[in-house]
Enzyme design. Structure first.
Site, PDB file in Angstrom:
ATOM      1  CG  HIS A  21      36.360  39.895  43.336  1.00  0.00           C
ATOM      2  ND1 HIS A  21      36.345  41.015  43.854  1.00  0.00           N
ATOM      3  CD2 HIS A  21      37.077  39.937  42.022  1.00  0.00           C
ATOM      4  CE1 HIS A  21      37.002  41.985  43.103  1.00  0.00           C
ATOM      5  NE2 HIS A  21      37.661  41.290  42.076  1.00  0.00           N
ATOM      6  CG  PHE A  66      36.062  36.121  33.998  1.00  0.00           C
ATOM      7  CD1 PHE A  66      36.250  35.431  35.188  1.00  0.00           C
ATOM      8  CD2 PHE A  66      35.837  35.274  32.470  1.00  0.00           C
ATOM      9  CE1 PHE A  66      36.183  34.027  34.960  1.00  0.00           C
ATOM     10  CE2 PHE A  66      35.905  33.950  32.511  1.00  0.00           C
ATOM     11  CZ  PHE A  66      36.162  33.291  33.884  1.00  0.00           C
ATOM     12  CG  ASN A  68      39.326  41.622  33.664  1.00  0.00           C
ATOM     13  OD1 ASN A  68      38.363  40.900  33.462  1.00  0.00           O
ATOM     14  ND2 ASN A  68      40.487  41.246  32.962  1.00  0.00           N
TER      15      ASN A  68
END
EC number: 3.1.1.29
Length: 188
Positions: A21, A66, A68
């Site tokens: 990711h 982060f 999101n």
């Protein structure tokens, strides 16, 4: 001279450094290394740096919110630098592209990617350029665990080549335009 905001998406902290990711962070770090631009200034809820590269003024950003919540950081930077979506390039991991492949795209949906979802929410649009770094899909198991896992040993062996290909694609996008870059890199 025009300016570009180049954003690498990822999750902050050493725990995530080598996860799939974090491919966006990895490409941005590679670009910083090649260009000599330090991405160490704390700004826009992230780490940023700026300089000249590929005959452009570039602002590099690694949101530290982060994945999101990445959109907040990007929206802050765009406002501060008075840039539009046409000046934004986002680098991110993509499950739908096999590992080792790099594809370019303008606009489009989030495809389940929480970072892209956050960008769409905060920016009110998805009309920006993207460099999609293929990470492949898991053969078995959960997608979340897959993207948050480190690259496999055999993937690590060719990761530098993938990062360099991504930087080459970015350079061509900036110097020669998206259509030319897409015709070359999306055909590979």
């Amino acid at each position: 001279m025009a300016a570009k905001l180049i954003v690498g998406l990822g999750n902050p902290g050493p725990k995530y450094s080598w996860t799939r990711h974090n491919a966006g962070f990895m490409v941005l770090d590679r670009l910083a290394s090649i260009s000599g631009i330090q991405v160490t200034r704390k700004a826009f809820s992230g780490l940023s740096g700026d300089g000249n590269w590929a005959a452009e003024r570039v602002y590099l950003l690694k949101p530290q919110t982060f994945m999101n919540l990445s959109g907040r950081s990007v929206a802050e930077a765009l406002r501060f630098y008075k840039l539009s979506l046409s000046d934004l390039i986002v680098i991110h991991d993509d499950l739908d592209i096999p590992f080792g492949k790099v594809k370019l795209k303008e606009g489009g949906g989030h495809g389940g990617h929480n970072g892209l979802r956050s960008l769409a929410q905060e920016l009110g649009s998805s009309a920006y350029a993207r460099i999609r770094v293929g990470i492949g899909r898991p053969v078995h198991g959960d997608v979340v665990n897959f993207v948050l896992a480190n690259f496999a040993k055999e993937e690590m062996d060719s990761l530098l080549e993938v990062l360099d290909t991504s930087v080459d694609a970015l350079e061509m996008m900036i110097k020669e335009g998206m259509p030319k870059a897409m015709s070359i890199f999306n055909a590979r």
